[in-house]
Design a protein around this motif. Structure first.
Motif, PDB file in Angstrom:
ATOM      1  N   PHE A 336       0.844  -1.194   0.000  1.00 24.10           N
ATOM      2  CA  PHE A 336       0.000   0.000   0.000  1.00 24.10           C
ATOM      3  C   PHE A 336       0.882   1.247   0.000  1.00 24.10           C
ATOM      4  CE2 PHE A 336      -3.510  -2.222   2.754  1.00 24.10           C
ATOM      5  CZ  PHE A 336      -3.749  -3.120   1.719  1.00 24.10           C
ATOM      6  N   LEU A 337       0.566   2.187  -0.897  1.00 22.72           N
ATOM      7  CA  LEU A 337       1.231   3.488  -0.918  1.00 22.72           C
ATOM      8  C   LEU A 337       0.183   4.584  -0.808  1.00 22.72           C
ATOM      9  CD1 LEU A 337       3.473   5.583  -1.379  1.00 22.72           C
ATOM     10  CD2 LEU A 337       3.299   5.117  -3.848  1.00 22.72           C
ATOM     11  N   PHE A 338       0.273   5.375   0.259  1.00 26.21           N
ATOM     12  CA  PHE A 338      -0.541   6.573   0.407  1.00 26.21           C
ATOM     13  C   PHE A 338       0.335   7.741  -0.031  1.00 26.21           C
ATOM     14  CE2 PHE A 338      -2.247   3.420   3.224  1.00 26.21           C
ATOM     15  CZ  PHE A 338      -3.615   3.582   3.157  1.00 26.21           C
ATOM     16  N   TYR A 339      -0.029   8.365  -1.138  1.00 23.61           N
ATOM     17  CA  TYR A 339       0.853   9.342  -1.785  1.00 23.61           C
ATOM     18  C   TYR A 339       0.117  10.671  -1.935  1.00 23.61           C
ATOM     19  CZ  TYR A 339       3.789  11.351  -5.523  1.00 23.61           C
ATOM     20  OH  TYR A 339       4.587  12.160  -6.291  1.00 23.61           O
ATOM     21  N   ARG A 340       0.717  11.719  -1.444  1.00 21.76           N
ATOM     22  CA  ARG A 340       0.154  13.073  -1.556  1.00 21.76           C
ATOM     23  C   ARG A 340      -1.279  13.116  -1.018  1.00 21.76           C
ATOM     24  NH1 ARG A 340       1.260  14.678  -7.778  1.00 21.76           N
ATOM     25  NH2 ARG A 340      -0.137  12.890  -8.008  1.00 21.76           N
ATOM     26  N   SER A 341      -1.551  12.299  -0.007  1.00 22.44           N
ATOM     27  CA  SER A 341      -2.902  12.203   0.525  1.00 22.44           C
ATOM     28  C   SER A 341      -3.003  12.879   1.889  1.00 22.44           C
ATOM     29  CB  SER A 341      -3.322  10.732   0.612  1.00 22.44           C
ATOM     30  OG  SER A 341      -3.524  10.193  -0.687  1.00 22.44           O
ATOM     31  N   THR A 342      -4.224  12.951   2.406  1.00 21.76           N
ATOM     32  CA  THR A 342      -4.487  13.629   3.664  1.00 21.76           C
ATOM     33  C   THR A 342      -5.158  12.652   4.622  1.00 21.76           C
ATOM     34  OG1 THR A 342      -4.773  15.747   2.522  1.00 21.76           O
ATOM     35  CG2 THR A 342      -5.663  15.576   4.758  1.00 21.76           C
ATOM     36  N   ILE A 343      -4.592  12.519   5.818  1.00 15.37           N
ATOM     37  CA  ILE A 343      -5.138  11.634   6.830  1.00 15.37           C
ATOM     38  C   ILE A 343      -5.838  12.491   7.874  1.00 15.37           C
ATOM     39  CG2 ILE A 343      -4.670   9.753   8.413  1.00 15.37           C
ATOM     40  CD1 ILE A 343      -3.857   9.260   5.438  1.00 15.37           C
ATOM     41  N   ALA A 361       3.733  -7.564   5.747  1.00 14.00           N
ATOM     42  CA  ALA A 361       2.953  -6.395   5.338  1.00 14.00           C
ATOM     43  C   ALA A 361       3.836  -5.226   4.922  1.00 14.00           C
ATOM     44  CB  ALA A 361       2.032  -5.978   6.476  1.00 14.00           C
ATOM     45  N   GLN A 362       3.454  -4.556   3.817  1.00 15.34           N
ATOM     46  CA  GLN A 362       4.218  -3.405   3.320  1.00 15.34           C
ATOM     47  C   GLN A 362       3.270  -2.217   3.145  1.00 15.34           C
ATOM     48  OE1 GLN A 362       4.619  -1.393   0.252  1.00 15.34           O
ATOM     49  NE2 GLN A 362       6.201  -0.373   1.440  1.00 15.34           N
ATOM     50  N   VAL A 363       3.554  -1.136   3.851  1.00 14.73           N
ATOM     51  CA  VAL A 363       2.754   0.082   3.785  1.00 14.73           C
ATOM     52  C   VAL A 363       3.703   1.274   3.839  1.00 14.73           C
ATOM     53  CG1 VAL A 363       0.936   1.479   4.839  1.00 14.73           C
ATOM     54  CG2 VAL A 363       0.812  -1.027   4.978  1.00 14.73           C
ATOM     55  N   LEU A 364       3.456   2.240   2.974  1.00 11.86           N
ATOM     56  CA  LEU A 364       4.243   3.467   2.945  1.00 11.86           C
ATOM     57  C   LEU A 364       3.310   4.673   2.877  1.00 11.86           C
ATOM     58  CD1 LEU A 364       6.774   5.294   2.488  1.00 11.86           C
ATOM     59  CD2 LEU A 364       6.648   4.667   0.056  1.00 11.86           C
ATOM     60  N   TYR A 365       3.508   5.623   3.781  1.00 13.69           N
ATOM     61  CA  TYR A 365       2.873   6.937   3.687  1.00 13.69           C
ATOM     62  C   TYR A 365       3.939   7.903   3.181  1.00 13.69           C
ATOM     63  CZ  TYR A 365      -1.075   5.196   6.463  1.00 13.69           C
ATOM     64  OH  TYR A 365      -2.168   4.497   6.909  1.00 13.69           O
ATOM     65  N   ARG A 366       3.694   8.466   2.015  1.00 19.18           N
ATOM     66  CA  ARG A 366       4.723   9.276   1.360  1.00 19.18           C
ATOM     67  C   ARG A 366       4.185  10.666   0.992  1.00 19.18           C
ATOM     68  NH1 ARG A 366       9.077   7.884  -3.354  1.00 19.18           N
ATOM     69  NH2 ARG A 366       9.598  10.055  -3.811  1.00 19.18           N
ATOM     70  N   GLU A 367       4.898  11.689   1.441  1.00 20.90           N
ATOM     71  CA  GLU A 367       4.587  13.072   1.069  1.00 20.90           C
ATOM     72  C   GLU A 367       3.117  13.375   1.298  1.00 20.90           C
ATOM     73  OE1 GLU A 367       6.598  14.212  -2.733  1.00 20.90           O
ATOM     74  OE2 GLU A 367       7.414  12.182  -2.562  1.00 20.90           O
ATOM     75  N   PHE A 393       6.889  -1.263   7.313  1.00 19.51           N
ATOM     76  CA  PHE A 393       6.124  -0.043   7.513  1.00 19.51           C
ATOM     77  C   PHE A 393       7.069   1.151   7.408  1.00 19.51           C
ATOM     78  CE2 PHE A 393       2.839  -2.375  10.366  1.00 19.51           C
ATOM     79  CZ  PHE A 393       2.174  -2.837   9.231  1.00 19.51           C
ATOM     80  N   LEU A 394       6.708   2.109   6.561  1.00 22.98           N
ATOM     81  CA  LEU A 394       7.627   3.194   6.239  1.00 22.98           C
ATOM     82  C   LEU A 394       6.891   4.517   6.077  1.00 22.98           C
ATOM     83  CD1 LEU A 394       9.623   1.240   3.514  1.00 22.98           C
ATOM     84  CD2 LEU A 394      10.551   1.926   5.747  1.00 22.98           C
ATOM     85  N   GLU A 395       7.664   5.602   6.237  1.00 22.70           N
ATOM     86  CA  GLU A 395       7.171   6.951   5.946  1.00 22.70           C
ATOM     87  C   GLU A 395       8.245   7.700   5.167  1.00 22.70           C
ATOM     88  OE1 GLU A 395       4.952   9.106   9.145  1.00 22.70           O
ATOM     89  OE2 GLU A 395       5.851   7.553  10.413  1.00 22.70           O
ATOM     90  N   TYR A 396       7.797   8.755   4.485  1.00 20.61           N
ATOM     91  CA  TYR A 396       8.774   9.584   3.764  1.00 20.61           C
ATOM     92  C   TYR A 396       8.207  10.979   3.554  1.00 20.61           C
ATOM     93  CZ  TYR A 396      12.013  11.184   0.126  1.00 20.61           C
ATOM     94  OH  TYR A 396      12.947  11.887  -0.601  1.00 20.61           O
ATOM     95  N   ARG A 397       8.869  11.957   4.157  1.00 16.55           N
ATOM     96  CA  ARG A 397       8.591  13.375   3.951  1.00 16.55           C
ATOM     97  C   ARG A 397       7.118  13.728   4.155  1.00 16.55           C
ATOM     98  NH1 ARG A 397      12.458  15.767  -0.913  1.00 16.55           N
ATOM     99  NH2 ARG A 397      14.445  15.129   0.043  1.00 16.55           N
ATOM    100  N   ASN A 398       6.535  13.208   5.217  1.00 10.63           N
ATOM    101  CA  ASN A 398       5.171  13.588   5.548  1.00 10.63           C
ATOM    102  C   ASN A 398       5.158  14.904   6.314  1.00 10.63           C
ATOM    103  OD1 ASN A 398       3.871  11.268   4.422  1.00 10.63           O
ATOM    104  ND2 ASN A 398       4.618  10.064   6.160  1.00 10.63           N
ATOM    105  N   THR A 399       4.013  15.557   6.289  1.00 13.43           N
ATOM    106  CA  THR A 399       3.844  16.828   6.987  1.00 13.43           C
ATOM    107  C   THR A 399       2.582  16.749   7.844  1.00 13.43           C
ATOM    108  OG1 THR A 399       2.608  17.737   5.108  1.00 13.43           O
ATOM    109  CG2 THR A 399       4.984  18.130   5.150  1.00 13.43           C
ATOM    110  N   GLY A 400       2.293  17.823   8.566  1.00 12.35           N
ATOM    111  CA  GLY A 400       1.100  17.888   9.391  1.00 12.35           C
ATOM    112  C   GLY A 400       1.405  17.606  10.846  1.00 12.35           C
ATOM    113  N   SER A 401       0.426  17.904  11.689  1.00 10.12           N
ATOM    114  CA  SER A 401       0.638  17.781  13.128  1.00 10.12           C
ATOM    115  C   SER A 401       0.787  16.341  13.583  1.00 10.12           C
ATOM    116  CB  SER A 401      -0.524  18.443  13.877  1.00 10.12           C
ATOM    117  OG  SER A 401      -1.771  17.881  13.493  1.00 10.12           O
ATOM    118  N   GLY A 402       0.374  15.389  12.762  1.00 12.36           N
ATOM    119  CA  GLY A 402       0.544  13.983  13.107  1.00 12.36           C
ATOM    120  C   GLY A 402       1.827  13.375  12.573  1.00 12.36           C
ATOM    121  N   ALA A 403       2.626  14.170  11.892  1.00 14.00           N
ATOM    122  CA  ALA A 403       3.895  13.673  11.339  1.00 14.00           C
ATOM    123  C   ALA A 403       5.015  13.870  12.346  1.00 14.00           C
ATOM    124  CB  ALA A 403       4.215  14.397  10.039  1.00 14.00           C
ATOM    125  N   ALA A 404       5.950  12.936  12.339  1.00 18.71           N
ATOM    126  CA  ALA A 404       7.114  13.036  13.224  1.00 18.71           C
ATOM    127  C   ALA A 404       8.175  12.077  12.717  1.00 18.71           C
ATOM    128  CB  ALA A 404       6.747  12.708  14.670  1.00 18.71           C
TER     129      ALA A 404
END
Length: 435
Positions: A336-343, A361-367, A393-404
């Motif tokens: 799963f790739l969540f790309y340029r999306s809003t959570i 399991a492979q999941v990435l939240y990206r940008e 489970f991975l992240e890359y360059r996420n933003t927002g108050s829930g990003a860290a």
């Protein structure tokens, strides 16, 4: 007032010639309906992009069977199923409503197929003798239309699907008038190339809904819509399971969409449910764009591969939950790739990004923009014996108050990110590119 023309040529692209027929089928003050036929005169081509030039003041306002960018000037129209092969002498029909603001509405010029100009003579044909006074809301072609009030060819979506020939090789676009259609819908595996397109002003106007649950049907059998046919497209509609998990003594899963189709596209679609809203099965590759999905627990789940692009993912429970439960096979690179999306969510600092239904399991939240609903510390969690630390489970360059960025939130490096793009997720062995 308006005119139609035909241009023919031999194209060097793929040793293929092309013939483009353009016909105005209706006109009204400031607008018109037109139909374009594309005939491949040479070798088979792998999908199409049709180009033409509009006179200043002309524009597409409602396309049927393609997307257009831009919609005026030098137009490029792209097949919604771009990689489908077009055999020699096969013809593709597309139509659209358009606007114009001049005293005449000339035919477009400079037709191209996959970037190669189709040159040739132009033979005008007259406009219709009794043009409509208002634009049509459904395609002026043989595309089947569903309307609950009986104003279409079919009253139910399933009846329109049932009428599609088995093992069809051409795309069939089923247009669905605004309304609520309460019925389980199934697109079988022997009916590929089906598009379901809502005709309302937005996806909320056309709703496919039912209320089965895992209590009586099992999780995978509880869906409102089942899709097995490859190259499926859904546009501008809502798929919902309105079973209320809170009515039961304990929660029961209730799937909205069970997607078991390779090369599926969901565009401007809403998926609504509680637990287990959207099942992405192992054989699935899918692209979801400009869409919305909501739920409470594991509401995007399964072992397939999907890119969710420019979409909103909403945790609807104020006490939080877990967004994904991927079961990606360990031998499969992409899940799963969540790309340029809003959570988003109704809770604060209490939503998990995912848990592993299977250890690989492979999941990435990206940008993406992660709202305050997401846990800032350890937003991944375990599922039974499968641990989040041993999942991918991975992240890359996420933003927002829930990003860290911390030790409980694994991040891709810039170098690694080059191999985790939407194209890489979806390409497979056939180079599929629905973006």
């Amino acid at each position: 007032m308006v005119a139609a023309s035909i241009a023919t040529a031999v194209s060097a692209q793929a040793a293929a010639g092309c013939q483009v027929g353009y016909e105005v089928t209706g006109a009204w003050q400031g607008g018109f309906t037109a139909n374009i036929k594309i005939k491949n005169l040479g070798d088979a081509v792998n999908g199409w992009r049709l180009g033409w030039t509009f006179t200043a003041g002309q524009a597409i306002t409602q396309p049927w069977g393609f997307t257009a960018s831009p919609t005026s000037g030098t137009v490029v129209a792209t097949n919604v199923d771009y990689n489908r092969s077009i055999p020699t002498n096969a013809t593709i029909d597309v139509g659209f409503n358009g606007s114009w603001n001049n005293s005449t509405n000339p035919a477009p010029t400079t037709f191209t197929l996959n970037g190669t100009t189709c040159t040739g003579g132009v033979s005008p044909t007259p406009p219709p003798t009794t043009p409509p006074t208002t634009p049509p809301t459904t395609p002026p072609s043989s595309a089947p239309t569903v309307a609950a009030d009986g104003s279409g060819q079919y009253r139910t979506v399933q009846a329109a699907i049932d009428a599609v020939p088995v093992n069809n090789t051409q795309r069939v676009t089923i247009t669905i008038k605004a309304g609520t259609y309460r019925q389980v819908v199934r697109v079988p595996g022997n009916k590929p190339h089906i598009t379901l397109r809502g005709l309302g002003s937005g996806p909320a106007n056309t709703v496919l809904v039912f209320n089965n649950s895992a209590y009586t049907h099992g999780t995978s059998g509880s869906a409102s819509v089942f899709v097995d046919g490859a190259n499926f497209v859904a546009e501008n509609l809502t798929i919902s399971n309105d079973f209320d998990e809170n009515l039961a003594s304990s929660g029961h899963q209730a799937v909205a969409l069970n997607l078991n189709a390779d090369r599926a596209v969901l565009r401007n679609v809403r998926l609504l449910g509680d637990q287990d809203t959207f099942l992405v099965n192992d054989r699935t590759r899918a692209y979801m764009v400009d869409s919305y999905v909501e739920g409470t627990v594991d509401f995007v789940f399964g072992g397939g591969t999907i890119v969710i692009d420019r979409s909103t993912v909403h945790e609807k429970r104020s006490s939080g939950g877990t967004i994904t439960a991927a079961s990606t096979d360990a031998a499969k690179t992409y899940g799963f790739l969540f790309y340029r999306s809003t959570i988003t969510g109704t809770g604060s600092n209490n939503t998990n990004l995912g848990r592993p239904w299977r250890q690989g399991a492979q999941v990435l939240y990206r940008e993406s923009n992660l709202g305050g609903t997401v846990k800032t510390n350890q937003p991944w969690t375990n599922m039974g014996d499968a641990t989040w630390q041993n999942a991918r489970f991975l992240e890359y360059r996420n933003t927002g108050s829930g990003a860290a960025v911390n030790s409980t939130r694994p991040q891709l490096s810039d170098a690694q990110a080059a191999t985790y793009t939407p194209h890489r997720y979806l390409a497979g062995t056939d180079g599929w590119n629905p973006l």
